[in-house]
Design an enzyme around this catalytic site. Structure first.
Site, PDB file in Angstrom:
ATOM      1  N   GLN A 291    -102.512 117.041  92.062  1.00  0.00           N
ATOM      2  CA  GLN A 291    -102.028 118.351  91.638  1.00  0.00           C
ATOM      3  C   GLN A 291    -103.156 119.180  91.016  1.00  0.00           C
ATOM      4  OE1 GLN A 291     -98.978 116.949  88.967  1.00  0.00           O
ATOM      5  NE2 GLN A 291    -100.429 115.522  88.064  1.00  0.00           N
TER       6      GLN A 291
ATOM      7  N   ASP B  40     -99.519 114.116  78.706  1.00  0.00           N
ATOM      8  CA  ASP B  40    -100.025 114.888  77.564  1.00  0.00           C
ATOM      9  C   ASP B  40    -100.065 114.066  76.289  1.00  0.00           C
ATOM     10  OD1 ASP B  40     -97.384 115.521  75.898  1.00  0.00           O
ATOM     11  OD2 ASP B  40     -96.911 115.813  78.013  1.00  0.00           O
TER      12      ASP B  40
ATOM     13  N   GLU C  23     -98.780 106.624  84.009  1.00  0.00           N
ATOM     14  CA  GLU C  23     -99.042 108.005  84.436  1.00  0.00           C
ATOM     15  C   GLU C  23     -99.816 107.957  85.755  1.00  0.00           C
ATOM     16  OE1 GLU C  23     -99.665 111.537  85.431  1.00  0.00           O
ATOM     17  OE2 GLU C  23     -98.604 111.447  83.509  1.00  0.00           O
TER      18      GLU C  23
ATOM     19  N   ASP D  83     -98.285 104.675  90.087  1.00  0.00           N
ATOM     20  CA  ASP D  83     -97.001 105.293  90.396  1.00  0.00           C
ATOM     21  C   ASP D  83     -95.889 104.601  89.610  1.00  0.00           C
ATOM     22  OD1 ASP D  83     -94.694 106.294  91.510  1.00  0.00           O
ATOM     23  OD2 ASP D  83     -95.318 106.019  93.592  1.00  0.00           O
ATOM     24  N   GLY D  84     -95.163 105.364  88.790  1.00  0.00           N
ATOM     25  CA  GLY D  84     -94.083 104.797  87.993  1.00  0.00           C
ATOM     26  C   GLY D  84     -92.994 104.177  88.829  1.00  0.00           C
TER      27      GLY D  84
ATOM     28  N   ASP E  90     -90.551 110.798  81.224  1.00  0.00           N
ATOM     29  CA  ASP E  90     -91.058 112.117  80.830  1.00  0.00           C
ATOM     30  C   ASP E  90     -91.810 112.681  82.028  1.00  0.00           C
ATOM     31  OD1 ASP E  90     -92.215 114.310  79.689  1.00  0.00           O
ATOM     32  OD2 ASP E  90     -93.206 113.245  78.058  1.00  0.00           O
TER      33      ASP E  90
ATOM     34  N   ASP F 227     -91.086 118.040  87.417  1.00  0.00           N
ATOM     35  CA  ASP F 227     -89.858 118.410  88.121  1.00  0.00           C
ATOM     36  C   ASP F 227     -89.679 117.582  89.402  1.00  0.00           C
ATOM     37  OD1 ASP F 227     -89.140 120.423  86.258  1.00  0.00           O
ATOM     38  OD2 ASP F 227     -90.678 121.727  87.110  1.00  0.00           O
TER      39      ASP F 227
END
Length: 283
Positions: free
Chosen positions: A31, A86, A106, A137-138, A155, A158
């Site tokens: 991203q 974050d 994460e 990858d979760g 957490d 989207d």
């Protein structure tokens, strides 16, 4: 010339913040990551042009995603956090001396690196000795885990792009398996207000309901998220957050800017239009 950050909440609604300067812009394998500085909201960062965190209002989100489950079951010791690059969710969890282990998964290491540099307000506890970071990858991570965690906090971003897999029936089923017999799952549940977000919320709620015997939704007001009206999902194998002895949480003496035990009870009282959406998720 003035610089403004603008996010499209729908094709007819935009949200803007006047920007003093852009501190960072980069692209990972997953991203685009941007960090801006503003007078009104302090430093904030976005992923693929979507708001993630601002210094001014991050406390609302992180208080509500952490302290609601922690007050519901004060005996939580092992926690899995999925997403949360974050660091704000981990920061709040480390305030509990009773927590022994925090695994944070994460997918994008660059998000963590950027937040360490530009958002120390949220990332300042990622080096706590109880915290283990996994850059993967979760969705895949929870497939191989069974009966390990007291609490899983999702957490995520989207339900499209890198976070898309974290809203599937398979993922929630694997979370159920990864939790102990009295485990709790909390997730960011999108907004009910705009149609696109409401669709994602209803889809996630339906899938969680199929997996967990206790399934509730609570809300908070987060000014920089679409519509400002944001939901969280609470699912559990055992504990109902409305029947728990949450007053014991006050004995911990934690100072919070948003969460309190009165709000804990009130945040589960939902507007009629949201209740109707949740009642009709099977349609």
């Amino acid at each position: 010339m003035e610089l403004w950050y603008t996010e499209e909440h729908t094709d007819k609604v935009r949200f803007s913040i006047k920007v003093d300067e852009q501190l960072y812009s980069g692209k990972s394998d997953f991203q685009r990551i941007d960090v801006f500085k503003s007078q009104e909201f302090g430093t904030f960062f976005t992923l693929d042009g979507l708001m993630m965190v601002t210094e001014k209002d991050e406390f609302i989100y992180h208080d509500m995603i952490v302290h609601v489950p922690m007050a519901t079951n004060p005996n939580i010791k092992n926690v899995l956090v999925i997403g949360a690059g974050d660091g704000g969710t981990v920061r709040e969890l480390t305030r509990y001396e009773t927590i022994e282990k925090i695994d944070m998964v994460e997918i994008d290491k660059l998000v963590v690196d950027v937040c360490r540099e530009y958002l120390p307000q949220t990332a300042n506890k990622l080096d706590d000795p109880r915290v283990s970071l996994f850059f993967e990858d979760g969705l895949k991570f929870v497939r191989s885990v069974e009966n390990k965690y007291d609490l899983i906090i999702v957490d995520s971003t989207d339900p499209f792009g890198p976070g898309e897999g974290l809203f599937t029936r398979e993922f929630y089923g694997n979370c159920f398996k990864a939790l102990k017999e009295d485990g709790i799952l909390v997730n960011q549940h999108e907004s009910p207000y705009y149609e696109e977000y409401a669709r994602g919320m209803k889809r996630a709620h339906k899938r969680i309901k199929e997996c967990f015997p206790v399934c509730r939704v609570y809300q908070a007001h987060i000014p920089t998220y679409p519509s400002g009206h944001w939901l969280f999902g609470f699912a559990s194998k055992k504990y109902d957050p409305l029947n728990a002895n949450i007053e014991k949480w006050n004995d911990l003496g934690l100072k919070t800017k948003y969460y309190n035990t009165d709000l804990h009870k009130g945040c589960f009282a939902l507007p009629n239009y949201v209740k109707e959406m949740l009642e009709n998720v099977d349609e």
